[in-house]
Design an enzyme around this catalytic site. Sequence first.
Site, PDB file in Angstrom:
ATOM      1  N   ASP A  93       0.860  -1.169   0.000  1.00  8.31           N
ATOM      2  CA  ASP A  93       0.000   0.000   0.000  1.00  8.31           C
ATOM      3  C   ASP A  93       0.909   1.236   0.000  1.00  8.31           C
ATOM      4  O   ASP A  93       2.104   1.138   0.261  1.00  8.31           O
ATOM      5  CB  ASP A  93      -0.917  -0.027   1.230  1.00  8.31           C
ATOM      6  CG  ASP A  93      -2.125   0.897   1.056  1.00  8.31           C
ATOM      7  OD1 ASP A  93      -2.976   0.928   1.948  1.00  8.31           O
ATOM      8  OD2 ASP A  93      -2.190   1.596   0.029  1.00  8.31           O
ATOM      9  N   ASP A 267      -7.715  -7.527   0.820  1.00 13.64           N
ATOM     10  CA  ASP A 267      -6.750  -7.736   1.903  1.00 13.64           C
ATOM     11  C   ASP A 267      -7.426  -7.376   3.219  1.00 13.64           C
ATOM     12  O   ASP A 267      -8.298  -6.497   3.241  1.00 13.64           O
ATOM     13  CB  ASP A 267      -5.509  -6.850   1.708  1.00 13.64           C
ATOM     14  CG  ASP A 267      -5.751  -5.446   2.254  1.00 13.64           C
ATOM     15  OD1 ASP A 267      -6.371  -4.642   1.526  1.00 13.64           O
ATOM     16  OD2 ASP A 267      -5.355  -5.170   3.404  1.00 13.64           O
ATOM     17  N   CYS A 305     -12.097 -29.100   8.601  1.00 16.63           N
ATOM     18  CA  CYS A 305     -10.928 -28.310   8.184  1.00 16.63           C
ATOM     19  C   CYS A 305      -9.675 -29.182   8.218  1.00 16.63           C
ATOM     20  O   CYS A 305      -9.481 -29.968   9.144  1.00 16.63           O
ATOM     21  CB  CYS A 305     -10.757 -27.102   9.121  1.00 16.63           C
ATOM     22  SG  CYS A 305      -9.339 -26.066   8.697  1.00 16.63           S
ATOM     23  N   CYS A 307      -6.476 -27.960   8.229  1.00 13.12           N
ATOM     24  CA  CYS A 307      -5.288 -27.199   8.667  1.00 13.12           C
ATOM     25  C   CYS A 307      -4.646 -27.908   9.861  1.00 13.12           C
ATOM     26  O   CYS A 307      -5.278 -28.746  10.515  1.00 13.12           O
ATOM     27  CB  CYS A 307      -5.692 -25.770   9.037  1.00 13.12           C
ATOM     28  SG  CYS A 307      -6.264 -25.578  10.722  1.00 13.12           S
ATOM     29  N   CYS A 310      -6.704 -27.891  13.210  1.00 14.45           N
ATOM     30  CA  CYS A 310      -7.889 -28.751  13.248  1.00 14.45           C
ATOM     31  C   CYS A 310      -7.531 -30.228  13.084  1.00 14.45           C
ATOM     32  O   CYS A 310      -8.284 -31.109  13.524  1.00 14.45           O
ATOM     33  CB  CYS A 310      -8.870 -28.346  12.151  1.00 14.45           C
ATOM     34  SG  CYS A 310      -9.537 -26.700  12.415  1.00 14.45           S
ATOM     35  N   HIS A 336      -4.981 -21.405  11.099  1.00 13.31           N
ATOM     36  CA  HIS A 336      -6.341 -21.882  10.782  1.00 13.31           C
ATOM     37  C   HIS A 336      -7.141 -20.808  10.025  1.00 13.31           C
ATOM     38  O   HIS A 336      -7.749 -21.064   8.997  1.00 13.31           O
ATOM     39  CB  HIS A 336      -7.099 -22.276  12.049  1.00 13.31           C
ATOM     40  CG  HIS A 336      -8.572 -22.426  11.787  1.00 13.31           C
ATOM     41  ND1 HIS A 336      -9.105 -23.551  11.179  1.00 13.31           N
ATOM     42  CD2 HIS A 336      -9.598 -21.557  11.960  1.00 13.31           C
ATOM     43  CE1 HIS A 336     -10.415 -23.379  11.004  1.00 13.31           C
ATOM     44  NE2 HIS A 336     -10.743 -22.182  11.462  1.00 13.31           N
TER      45      HIS A 336
HETATM   46  C1  LIG Z   1      -9.667  -1.742   6.876  1.00 14.51           C
HETATM   47  N1  LIG Z   1     -10.336  -0.862   5.949  1.00 14.51           N
HETATM   48  C2  LIG Z   1      -9.646  -0.227   4.977  1.00 14.51           C
HETATM   49  N2  LIG Z   1      -8.336  -0.396   4.742  1.00 14.51           N
HETATM   50  C3  LIG Z   1      -8.034   0.453   3.728  1.00 14.51           C
HETATM   51  C4  LIG Z   1      -6.805   0.711   3.130  1.00 14.51           C
HETATM   52  C5  LIG Z   1      -5.596  -0.079   3.572  1.00 14.51           C
HETATM   53  C6  LIG Z   1      -5.656  -1.469   2.954  1.00 14.51           C
HETATM   54  N3  LIG Z   1      -4.819  -2.406   3.734  1.00 14.51           N
HETATM   55  C7  LIG Z   1      -3.403  -2.199   3.584  1.00 14.51           C
HETATM   56  C8  LIG Z   1      -2.656  -2.296   4.911  1.00 14.51           C
HETATM   57  C9  LIG Z   1      -3.111  -1.226   5.898  1.00 14.51           C
HETATM   58  C10 LIG Z   1      -2.308  -1.318   7.180  1.00 14.51           C
HETATM   59  C11 LIG Z   1      -2.494  -2.669   7.837  1.00 14.51           C
HETATM   60  C12 LIG Z   1      -2.063  -3.738   6.858  1.00 14.51           C
HETATM   61  C13 LIG Z   1      -0.577  -3.583   6.540  1.00 14.51           C
HETATM   62  C14 LIG Z   1      -0.369  -2.226   5.894  1.00 14.51           C
HETATM   63  C15 LIG Z   1      -0.822  -1.147   6.849  1.00 14.51           C
HETATM   64  C16 LIG Z   1      -1.159  -2.121   4.619  1.00 14.51           C
HETATM   65  C17 LIG Z   1      -2.873  -3.654   5.582  1.00 14.51           C
HETATM   66  C18 LIG Z   1      -6.752   1.716   2.132  1.00 14.51           C
HETATM   67  N4  LIG Z   1      -5.533   2.024   1.549  1.00 14.51           N
HETATM   68  C19 LIG Z   1      -5.478   3.034   0.657  1.00 14.51           C
HETATM   69  N5  LIG Z   1      -4.291   3.368   0.102  1.00 14.51           N
HETATM   70  N6  LIG Z   1      -6.584   3.738   0.266  1.00 14.51           N
HETATM   71  C20 LIG Z   1      -7.820   3.466   0.760  1.00 14.51           C
HETATM   72  O1  LIG Z   1      -8.801   4.128   0.373  1.00 14.51           O
HETATM   73  C21 LIG Z   1      -7.928   2.411   1.750  1.00 14.51           C
HETATM   74  C22 LIG Z   1      -9.164   2.125   2.347  1.00 14.51           C
HETATM   75  C23 LIG Z   1      -9.212   1.143   3.353  1.00 14.51           C
HETATM   76  N7  LIG Z   1     -10.211   0.694   4.152  1.00 14.51           N
END
Ligand SMILES: CNc1nc2c(CCNC[C@]34C[C@H]5C[C@H](C[C@H](C5)C3)C4)c3nc(N)[nH]c(=O)c3cc2[nH]1
Length: 373
Positions: A93, A267, A305, A307, A310, A336
């Site tokens: 991200d 994710d 399951c 895994c 389980c 799991h």
């Molecule tokens: C939960 N809801 C939500 N997430 C979002 C994320 C992060 C996605 N996960 C990556 C991430 C975020 C954190 C936690 C882990 C590792 C790392 C830091 C990368 C997953 C988002 N990331 C970006 N760039 N833009 C969004 O609009 C967005 C909206 C979200 N709405």
Amino acid sequence: MTATFSFDLKATDGKARTGVINTPRGDIRTPAFMPVGTAATVKAMMPESVAATGADILLGNTYHLMLRPTAERIDRLGGLHQFMNWDKPILTDSGGFQVMSLSDLRKLTEEGVTFKSHIDGSRHHLTPERSMEIQKLLGSDIVMCFDECPALPADRKRIQESMELSMRWAQRSRDAFGDRPGHALFGIQQGGLEEDLRGRSAEALRAIEFDGYAVGGLAVGEGQEAMFKVLDFAPDQLPVDKPRYLMGVGKPDDIVGAVKRGIDMMDCVLPSRSGRTGQAFTRRGVVNIKNARHADDPRPLDAECTCPACSNYSRAYLHHVFRAQEMISGMLLTWHNLHYFQEIMAGMRTAIAAGAFADWEADFHAGRAKGDI
Ligand SMILES: CNc1nc2c(CCNC[C@]34C[C@H]5C[C@H](C[C@H](C5)C3)C4)c3nc(N)[nH]c(=O)c3cc2[nH]1
């Protein structure tokens, strides 16, 4: 495995799709769930265990890694794949989302975001250009545009201004990304819950051209009903021949509802984070293994399951190691949960390819009890 990045759509069933994303580091079967590797590790899991659950790709974390140990150090050590011993694809991200949710003393301008590290208080400046540089230093296979994800609820004016800023940042991200064969840059649609604003965002992203398109700005407190209402129109606003990535989702029924509406990738920290707290997701619903009623239960968490948790342990054992705060507790339940999430994805891929998604979905919902089981 190919030298370039491409998406091969294999079959559709209603709005649901199944296909393969081909990358130089391996193929990604879609719909795909991407486990989260926060600080260069999927917590409580060895990389080979993550692969054993069926994951084809995992998430790296730009925000954390730029603060510690820094992207420059990971680059000097050969990049994130070598650093964390994961040779399949990694998506990172862009860092903006986390700055807004984790750091304090942050300042948002046209240029980018200035903030203080939540680790040591040092000051940092994230811009589209710096985010592209960090993700390149990490060696990420799929890079996300630097965007701003507004917290909901927010008024329409705020949503519109934020979306328009993110679209200017998307152009700057594209310009800074440059030409990296075999690596992909994904645009991120914004616009809150507003169909017209999301339409404008999608048009702006199409004009810039990306290798994939994310639906951003959701799973930020709007609730499942509002999220599904957006997903009833947003995926169709994006190019049909490119992967669609719904960011930050979600619980099993969120995932199924998103795939049903045309999403290819997701994710979420849920399976790993809740695994460490003793919350297990099963085909019959959620099990809170720390609940006293499991103390003498010789049965597995989920008899169907396959895994390691389980296959080899009782609920009584899992209950014990959680109560005793033994390290194996988080390891077994994380494994799991990630295994179960991948089973859901594999089930949907097979069902969509067979034109039987509706039956699969009915069976998925039928088995689930409400509350703890
Ligand atoms: C939960 N809801 C939500 N997430 C979002 C994320 C992060 C996605 N996960 C990556 C991430 C975020 C954190 C936690 C882990 C590792 C790392 C830091 C990368 C997953 C988002 N990331 C970006 N760039 N833009 C969004 O609009 C967005 C909206 C979200 N709405």
